[in-house]
Design a protein around this motif. Structure first.
Motif, PDB file in Angstrom:
ATOM      1  N   GLY A 102       0.820  -1.202   0.000  1.00  0.00           N
ATOM      2  CA  GLY A 102       0.000   0.000   0.000  1.00  0.00           C
ATOM      3  C   GLY A 102       0.856   1.255   0.000  1.00  0.00           C
ATOM      4  N   ARG A 103       0.231   2.399  -0.263  1.00  0.00           N
ATOM      5  CA  ARG A 103       0.965   3.665  -0.399  1.00  0.00           C
ATOM      6  C   ARG A 103       1.161   4.382   0.931  1.00  0.00           C
ATOM      7  N   THR A 104       0.257   4.176   1.871  1.00  0.00           N
ATOM      8  CA  THR A 104       0.314   4.890   3.147  1.00  0.00           C
ATOM      9  C   THR A 104       0.433   3.894   4.303  1.00  0.00           C
ATOM     10  N   PRO A 105       0.869   4.366   5.485  1.00  0.00           N
ATOM     11  CA  PRO A 105       0.893   3.469   6.647  1.00  0.00           C
ATOM     12  C   PRO A 105      -0.465   2.839   6.924  1.00  0.00           C
ATOM     13  N   ALA A 106      -1.545   3.620   6.786  1.00  0.00           N
ATOM     14  CA  ALA A 106      -2.885   3.084   7.032  1.00  0.00           C
ATOM     15  C   ALA A 106      -3.210   1.969   6.045  1.00  0.00           C
ATOM     16  N   ASP A 107      -2.881   2.167   4.776  1.00  0.00           N
ATOM     17  CA  ASP A 107      -3.129   1.134   3.762  1.00  0.00           C
ATOM     18  C   ASP A 107      -2.321  -0.119   4.062  1.00  0.00           C
ATOM     19  N   ARG A 108      -1.063   0.076   4.488  1.00  0.00           N
ATOM     20  CA  ARG A 108      -0.200  -1.078   4.740  1.00  0.00           C
ATOM     21  C   ARG A 108      -0.631  -1.829   6.006  1.00  0.00           C
ATOM     22  N   ILE A 109      -1.098  -1.092   7.008  1.00  0.00           N
ATOM     23  CA  ILE A 109      -1.624  -1.744   8.209  1.00  0.00           C
ATOM     24  C   ILE A 109      -2.846  -2.585   7.843  1.00  0.00           C
ATOM     25  N   LEU A 110      -3.712  -2.038   7.008  1.00  0.00           N
ATOM     26  CA  LEU A 110      -4.895  -2.782   6.581  1.00  0.00           C
ATOM     27  C   LEU A 110      -4.500  -4.046   5.822  1.00  0.00           C
ATOM     28  N   SER A 111      -3.454  -3.951   5.011  1.00  0.00           N
ATOM     29  CA  SER A 111      -3.008  -5.139   4.267  1.00  0.00           C
ATOM     30  C   SER A 111      -2.471  -6.205   5.213  1.00  0.00           C
ATOM     31  N   VAL A 112      -1.769  -5.786   6.274  1.00  0.00           N
ATOM     32  CA  VAL A 112      -1.293  -6.751   7.277  1.00  0.00           C
ATOM     33  C   VAL A 112      -2.487  -7.416   7.957  1.00  0.00           C
ATOM     34  N   ALA A 113      -3.479  -6.621   8.312  1.00  0.00           N
ATOM     35  CA  ALA A 113      -4.665  -7.149   8.986  1.00  0.00           C
ATOM     36  C   ALA A 113      -5.388  -8.166   8.109  1.00  0.00           C
ATOM     37  N   GLN A 164     -10.424  -0.283   9.447  1.00  0.00           N
ATOM     38  CA  GLN A 164     -10.172   1.068   8.932  1.00  0.00           C
ATOM     39  C   GLN A 164     -10.551   2.121   9.956  1.00  0.00           C
ATOM     40  N   ALA A 165     -11.699   1.952  10.617  1.00  0.00           N
ATOM     41  CA  ALA A 165     -12.133   2.921  11.629  1.00  0.00           C
ATOM     42  C   ALA A 165     -11.145   2.954  12.799  1.00  0.00           C
ATOM     43  N   LEU A 166     -10.697   1.777  13.229  1.00  0.00           N
ATOM     44  CA  LEU A 166      -9.738   1.709  14.329  1.00  0.00           C
ATOM     45  C   LEU A 166      -8.414   2.367  13.948  1.00  0.00           C
ATOM     46  N   VAL A 167      -7.910   2.063  12.756  1.00  0.00           N
ATOM     47  CA  VAL A 167      -6.624   2.606  12.331  1.00  0.00           C
ATOM     48  C   VAL A 167      -6.694   4.125  12.189  1.00  0.00           C
ATOM     49  N   ARG A 168      -7.798   4.635  11.638  1.00  0.00           N
ATOM     50  CA  ARG A 168      -7.941   6.097  11.528  1.00  0.00           C
ATOM     51  C   ARG A 168      -7.867   6.753  12.895  1.00  0.00           C
ATOM     52  N   ALA A 169      -8.545   6.152  13.864  1.00  0.00           N
ATOM     53  CA  ALA A 169      -8.545   6.718  15.215  1.00  0.00           C
ATOM     54  C   ALA A 169      -7.158   6.632  15.857  1.00  0.00           C
ATOM     55  N   LEU A 170      -6.471   5.524  15.650  1.00  0.00           N
ATOM     56  CA  LEU A 170      -5.164   5.330  16.274  1.00  0.00           C
ATOM     57  C   LEU A 170      -4.098   6.234  15.676  1.00  0.00           C
ATOM     58  N   LEU A 171      -4.177   6.486  14.368  1.00  0.00           N
ATOM     59  CA  LEU A 171      -3.146   7.283  13.687  1.00  0.00           C
ATOM     60  C   LEU A 171      -3.448   8.777  13.682  1.00  0.00           C
ATOM     61  N   ALA A 172      -4.649   9.156  14.121  1.00  0.00           N
ATOM     62  CA  ALA A 172      -5.001  10.577  14.136  1.00  0.00           C
ATOM     63  C   ALA A 172      -4.146  11.318  15.162  1.00  0.00           C
ATOM     64  N   PRO A 173      -3.784  12.568  14.850  1.00  0.00           N
ATOM     65  CA  PRO A 173      -3.000  13.347  15.822  1.00  0.00           C
ATOM     66  C   PRO A 173      -3.763  13.486  17.132  1.00  0.00           C
ATOM     67  N   PRO A 174      -3.070  13.397  18.255  1.00  0.00           N
ATOM     68  CA  PRO A 174      -3.769  13.541  19.538  1.00  0.00           C
ATOM     69  C   PRO A 174      -4.362  14.935  19.690  1.00  0.00           C
ATOM     70  N   VAL A 175      -5.518  14.993  20.298  1.00  0.00           N
ATOM     71  CA  VAL A 175      -6.184  16.275  20.515  1.00  0.00           C
ATOM     72  C   VAL A 175      -5.564  16.938  21.736  1.00  0.00           C
ATOM     73  N   ARG A 176      -5.107  18.165  21.544  1.00  0.00           N
ATOM     74  CA  ARG A 176      -4.490  18.894  22.666  1.00  0.00           C
ATOM     75  C   ARG A 176      -5.555  19.674  23.417  1.00  0.00           C
ATOM     76  N   GLU A 177      -5.529  19.492  24.721  1.00  0.00           N
ATOM     77  CA  GLU A 177      -6.484  20.235  25.541  1.00  0.00           C
ATOM     78  C   GLU A 177      -5.985  21.660  25.748  1.00  0.00           C
ATOM     79  N   VAL A 178      -6.892  22.607  25.548  1.00  0.00           N
ATOM     80  CA  VAL A 178      -6.541  24.018  25.763  1.00  0.00           C
ATOM     81  C   VAL A 178      -6.609  24.308  27.256  1.00  0.00           C
ATOM     82  N   PRO A 179      -5.509  24.759  27.853  1.00  0.00           N
ATOM     83  CA  PRO A 179      -5.536  25.020  29.304  1.00  0.00           C
ATOM     84  C   PRO A 179      -6.546  26.117  29.667  1.00  0.00           C
ATOM     85  N   ARG A 180      -7.241  25.905  30.737  1.00  0.00           N
ATOM     86  CA  ARG A 180      -8.213  26.885  31.169  1.00  0.00           C
ATOM     87  C   ARG A 180      -7.515  28.003  31.922  1.00  0.00           C
ATOM     88  N   ARG A 181      -8.017  29.198  31.683  1.00  0.00           N
ATOM     89  CA  ARG A 181      -7.466  30.352  32.409  1.00  0.00           C
ATOM     90  C   ARG A 181      -8.086  30.421  33.797  1.00  0.00           C
TER      91      ARG A 181
END
Length: 216
Positions: free
Chosen positions: A72-83, A196-213
């Motif tokens: 596959g062309r992307t890490p997500a595609d290659r992970i899916l091929s392994v699966a 595919q849904a699991l891999v998208r969630a795992l490879l997505a950038p982590p959401v940064r919490e905005v510190p409260r003032r």
């Protein structure tokens, strides 16, 4: 008259075929000799006793499961091929996989697939604990899906069936969902969808919490 050109690989091939079709209990030295058209003594000469033969089959299964090459062309595609490859390989040899598990070599068997997944989650930018968790989550998803799939295949006819449990008339708020759930599940499509849904969630950038003032 027995065969004079029999090889160890031919013995293992025939033994693996018997186990795949009928399970380990069906593998006897006499039946294997009959399958190969040779004498029982010839089988013992090539592979030793039955326990030695089973050990050889387990070792070969572990080696065969190591030949997983991502595509596959992307890490997500290659992970899916392994699966997809891992699911296919596990489905192809359930009795042999059970023998591997009984001899405590399951983790060793999965190591090549884990290594392939590690390479791809690294390529996607994951490191450390997050990368390890991603690899295990994908592996557990594959194995867990396969176990559910096998249980459904072996289950007796259900009464009532899904088609009877999900009637669009009884679900006026979402009749399309009811019609879909009334149809037989498509394991291949569902497997791809879930991985595919699991891999998208795992490879997505982590959401940064905005510190409260702090209040003034």
């Amino acid at each position: 008259m027995g065969r004079s050109t029999l090889t160890r690989d031919e013995v293992l091939d025939a033994a693996a075929s018997l186990v795949k079709q009928h399970g380990p209990a069906a593998l006897t030295m006499r039946k294997l000799a009959a399958e190969l058209g040779t004498a029982v003594t010839s089988i013992y000469w090539h592979v030793g006793n039955r326990e030695s033969l089973l050990d050889a089959l387990v070792r070969r299964t572990v080696e065969e499961m190591g030949a997983i090459r991502p595509a596959g062309r992307t890490p997500a595609d290659r992970i899916l091929s392994v699966a997809r490859t891992l699911r296919h390989e596990l489905r192809e040899r359930p009795h042999l996989i059970a023998m591997v598990h009984e001899r405590g070599l399951t983790e060793r068997m999965f190591l090549p697939a884990q290594q392939a997944l590690v390479h791809e989650v690294h390529a996607a930018g994951l490191r450390g604990t997050r990368a390890a968790d991603a690899v295990r989550a994908i592996q557990f998803q594959i194995v867990g899906f396969l176990l559910v799939e096998r249980n459904r295949e072996r289950a007796p006819a259900q009464s009532p069936a899904e088609s009877e449990l999900w009637d669009p008339v009884d679900a006026p708020h979402d009749p399309a969902l009811a019609r879909a759930l009334a149809r037989p599940a498509d394991p291949e499509r569902l497997f791809l969808f879930s991985v595919q849904a699991l891999v998208r969630a795992l490879l997505a950038p982590p959401v940064r919490e905005v510190p409260r003032r702090a209040p003034r």
